[in-house]
Design an enzyme around this catalytic site. Structure first.
Site, PDB file in Angstrom:
ATOM      1  CB  VAL A  61       3.704  13.407  30.836  1.00  0.00           C
ATOM      2  CG1 VAL A  61       2.419  14.189  30.675  1.00  0.00           C
ATOM      3  CG2 VAL A  61       3.815  12.799  32.230  1.00  0.00           C
ATOM      4  CB  SER A 149       5.906  18.574  46.029  1.00  0.00           C
ATOM      5  OG  SER A 149       5.640  18.257  47.388  1.00  0.00           O
ATOM      6  CE1 TYR A 162       4.865  13.663  44.361  1.00  0.00           C
ATOM      7  CE2 TYR A 162       5.529  14.768  46.385  1.00  0.00           C
ATOM      8  CZ  TYR A 162       4.722  14.712  45.259  1.00  0.00           C
ATOM      9  OH  TYR A 162       3.790  15.694  45.025  1.00  0.00           O
TER      10      TYR A 162
HETATM   11  N1  LIG Z   1      -2.385  17.530  46.166  1.00  0.00           N
HETATM   12  C1  LIG Z   1      -1.326  17.904  46.845  1.00  0.00           C
HETATM   13  O1  LIG Z   1      -1.370  18.080  48.063  1.00  0.00           O
HETATM   14  C2  LIG Z   1      -0.026  18.180  46.130  1.00  0.00           C
HETATM   15  C3  LIG Z   1       1.019  18.722  46.873  1.00  0.00           C
HETATM   16  C4  LIG Z   1       2.224  18.986  46.244  1.00  0.00           C
HETATM   17  C5  LIG Z   1       2.375  18.726  44.898  1.00  0.00           C
HETATM   18  N2  LIG Z   1       1.340  18.196  44.191  1.00  0.00           N
HETATM   19  C6  LIG Z   1       1.568  17.923  42.778  1.00  0.00           C
HETATM   20  O2  LIG Z   1       0.575  18.559  42.023  1.00  0.00           O
HETATM   21  C7  LIG Z   1       0.343  17.849  40.819  1.00  0.00           C
HETATM   22  C8  LIG Z   1      -1.147  17.593  40.675  1.00  0.00           C
HETATM   23  O3  LIG Z   1      -1.559  16.760  41.745  1.00  0.00           O
HETATM   24  P1  LIG Z   1      -3.079  16.577  42.155  1.00  0.00           P
HETATM   25  O4  LIG Z   1      -3.115  16.646  43.634  1.00  0.00           O
HETATM   26  O5  LIG Z   1      -3.933  17.462  41.346  1.00  0.00           O
HETATM   27  O6  LIG Z   1      -3.250  15.024  41.783  1.00  0.00           O
HETATM   28  P2  LIG Z   1      -4.358  14.259  40.944  1.00  0.00           P
HETATM   29  O7  LIG Z   1      -4.052  12.827  41.162  1.00  0.00           O
HETATM   30  O8  LIG Z   1      -5.711  14.783  41.241  1.00  0.00           O
HETATM   31  O9  LIG Z   1      -4.001  14.654  39.427  1.00  0.00           O
HETATM   32  C9  LIG Z   1      -2.874  14.172  38.792  1.00  0.00           C
HETATM   33  C10 LIG Z   1      -3.272  13.767  37.389  1.00  0.00           C
HETATM   34  O10 LIG Z   1      -2.099  13.355  36.688  1.00  0.00           O
HETATM   35  C11 LIG Z   1      -2.466  12.283  35.850  1.00  0.00           C
HETATM   36  N3  LIG Z   1      -1.291  11.486  35.521  1.00  0.00           N
HETATM   37  C12 LIG Z   1      -0.586  10.659  36.331  1.00  0.00           C
HETATM   38  N4  LIG Z   1       0.409  10.076  35.649  1.00  0.00           N
HETATM   39  C13 LIG Z   1       0.339  10.550  34.374  1.00  0.00           C
HETATM   40  C14 LIG Z   1       1.096  10.309  33.210  1.00  0.00           C
HETATM   41  N5  LIG Z   1       2.138   9.458  33.208  1.00  0.00           N
HETATM   42  N6  LIG Z   1       0.757  10.971  32.072  1.00  0.00           N
HETATM   43  C15 LIG Z   1      -0.294  11.823  32.065  1.00  0.00           C
HETATM   44  N7  LIG Z   1      -1.050  12.077  33.148  1.00  0.00           N
HETATM   45  C16 LIG Z   1      -0.736  11.448  34.292  1.00  0.00           C
HETATM   46  C17 LIG Z   1      -3.490  11.484  36.666  1.00  0.00           C
HETATM   47  O11 LIG Z   1      -4.277  10.653  35.840  1.00  0.00           O
HETATM   48  C18 LIG Z   1      -4.267  12.604  37.330  1.00  0.00           C
HETATM   49  O12 LIG Z   1      -5.408  12.957  36.584  1.00  0.00           O
HETATM   50  C19 LIG Z   1       1.184  16.570  40.911  1.00  0.00           C
HETATM   51  O13 LIG Z   1       2.385  16.761  40.197  1.00  0.00           O
HETATM   52  C20 LIG Z   1       1.480  16.460  42.400  1.00  0.00           C
HETATM   53  O14 LIG Z   1       2.676  15.777  42.647  1.00  0.00           O
HETATM   54  C21 LIG Z   1       0.136  17.906  44.777  1.00  0.00           C
END
Ligand SMILES: NC(=O)c1ccc[n+]([C@@H]2O[C@H](COP(=O)([O-])OP(=O)(O)OC[C@H]3O[C@@H](n4cnc5c(N)ncnc54)[C@H](O)[C@@H]3O)[C@@H](O)[C@H]2O)c1
Length: 256
Positions: A61, A149, A162
């Site tokens: 991305v 987040s 972050y």
């Molecule tokens: N899990 C949590 O507690 C939490 C809390 C707050 C925010 N978030 C945010 O939610 C979103 C999803 O997180 P998640 O927990 O599902 O994580 P996850 O790691 O399960 O999924 C994230 C996905 O993004 C993909 N990714 C990473 N870099 C990329 C790139 N440059 N281009 C394309 N794809 C890319 C990864 O391969 C992965 O499949 C993220 O933005 C994360 O910061 C998560």
């Protein structure tokens, strides 16, 4: 927007929150194009969702040109495009001044490039397509949903990069919604608390338990379906626009 009419690009769509959104939309008759870097999980997601309803493209991305091209391919597969959900993200943890010395700029930049610039790349390329849709009820042509987040508001020690990247996502939501309103495109952001996804899965059990205990109510980690159901609600309610919604069980992160 009715979920059965949704033609969505979902970044980070093969894992965690993004995958839950894909499952929810497909279960309600929508069609999804998943952008991610993980080919193995991409293939598994498409197999589970069904090839008629889901596609996977390897897209970084943070690569502007690759995103623009991938949006065109997704548009062709989906037979239209009216939704973009930005879930791709990385943690990029690290101290500004750690034991090894000051944080290398490349680390900070890398996190901002994926979380903030990546969301921007996808939003603008998707909007460029969505602007040509026929207007639906209320003049709506499409919806963009970003994922920030709660660290955007209460970043912990080690989260300077972050939190900065997610704060940027929160801050671009309103100006983007204001600007794209003339095309009938809504822009909203969800700021999740602590969710049970592969990002959290790797943490030691003691850390997971203490995280759950710190959540006022319900005292558990968020489920990816909680996130997907808010995405669906935002899609269905045309009056939600330009807003960042916390989804966190009243969690407020401590300094560490
Ligand atoms: N899990 C949590 O507690 C939490 C809390 C707050 C925010 N978030 C945010 O939610 C979103 C999803 O997180 P998640 O927990 O599902 O994580 P996850 O790691 O399960 O999924 C994230 C996905 O993004 C993909 N990714 C990473 N870099 C990329 C790139 N440059 N281009 C394309 N794809 C890319 C990864 O391969 C992965 O499949 C993220 O933005 C994360 O910061 C998560």
């Amino acid at each position: 927007m009715q979920l059965s009419n949704v033609r969505a690009v979902i970044t980070g769509g093969v894992s965690g929150l993004g995958l839950a959104v894909a499952e929810h939309l497909v279960a309600h008759g929508g069609k999804v194009a998943l952008f991610d870097l993980n080919d193995e999980k991409g293939a598994a997601a498409v197999a589970a969702l069904g090839q008629a309803h889901a596609s996977y493209q390897q897209v970084n991305v943070s690569d502007e040109a690759a995103v623009a091209e991938a949006i065109e391919q997704a548009h062709a597969f989906l037979g239209g495009l009216n939704v973009a959900v930005n879930c791709a993200g990385i943690l990029g943890a690290g101290r500004v001044l750690g034991k090894e010395g000051p944080m290398p700029l490349a680390g900070f930049q890398g996190t901002v490039m994926v979380n903030l610039v990546g969301s921007f790349n996808v939003a603008k390329a998707a909007a460029n397509r969505i602007q040509h849709n026929d207007a639906g009820p209320d003049g709506e042509r499409g919806v963009i949903i970003n994922t920030a987040s709660i660290a955007a508001y209460e970043g912990q020690i080690g989260q300077a990069a972050y939190a900065a990247s997610k704060g940027g996502v929160v801050s671009m939501t309103l100006p983007m919604a204001r600007e794209l309103s003339r095309f009938g495109i809504r822009v909203n952001t969800i700021a999740p608390g602590v969710f049970w996804t592969p990002m959290v899965d790797g943490m030691p059990p003691a850390v997971q338990e203490s995280l759950a205990a710190s959540i006022p109510f319900p005292s558990r980690l968020g489920k990816p379906e909680d996130f997907a159901s808010l995405v669906a609600y935002i899609l269905g309610n045309t009056y939600i626009n330009g807003e960042t919604i916390r989804l966190d069980g009243a969690t407020r992160l401590a300094p560490k």
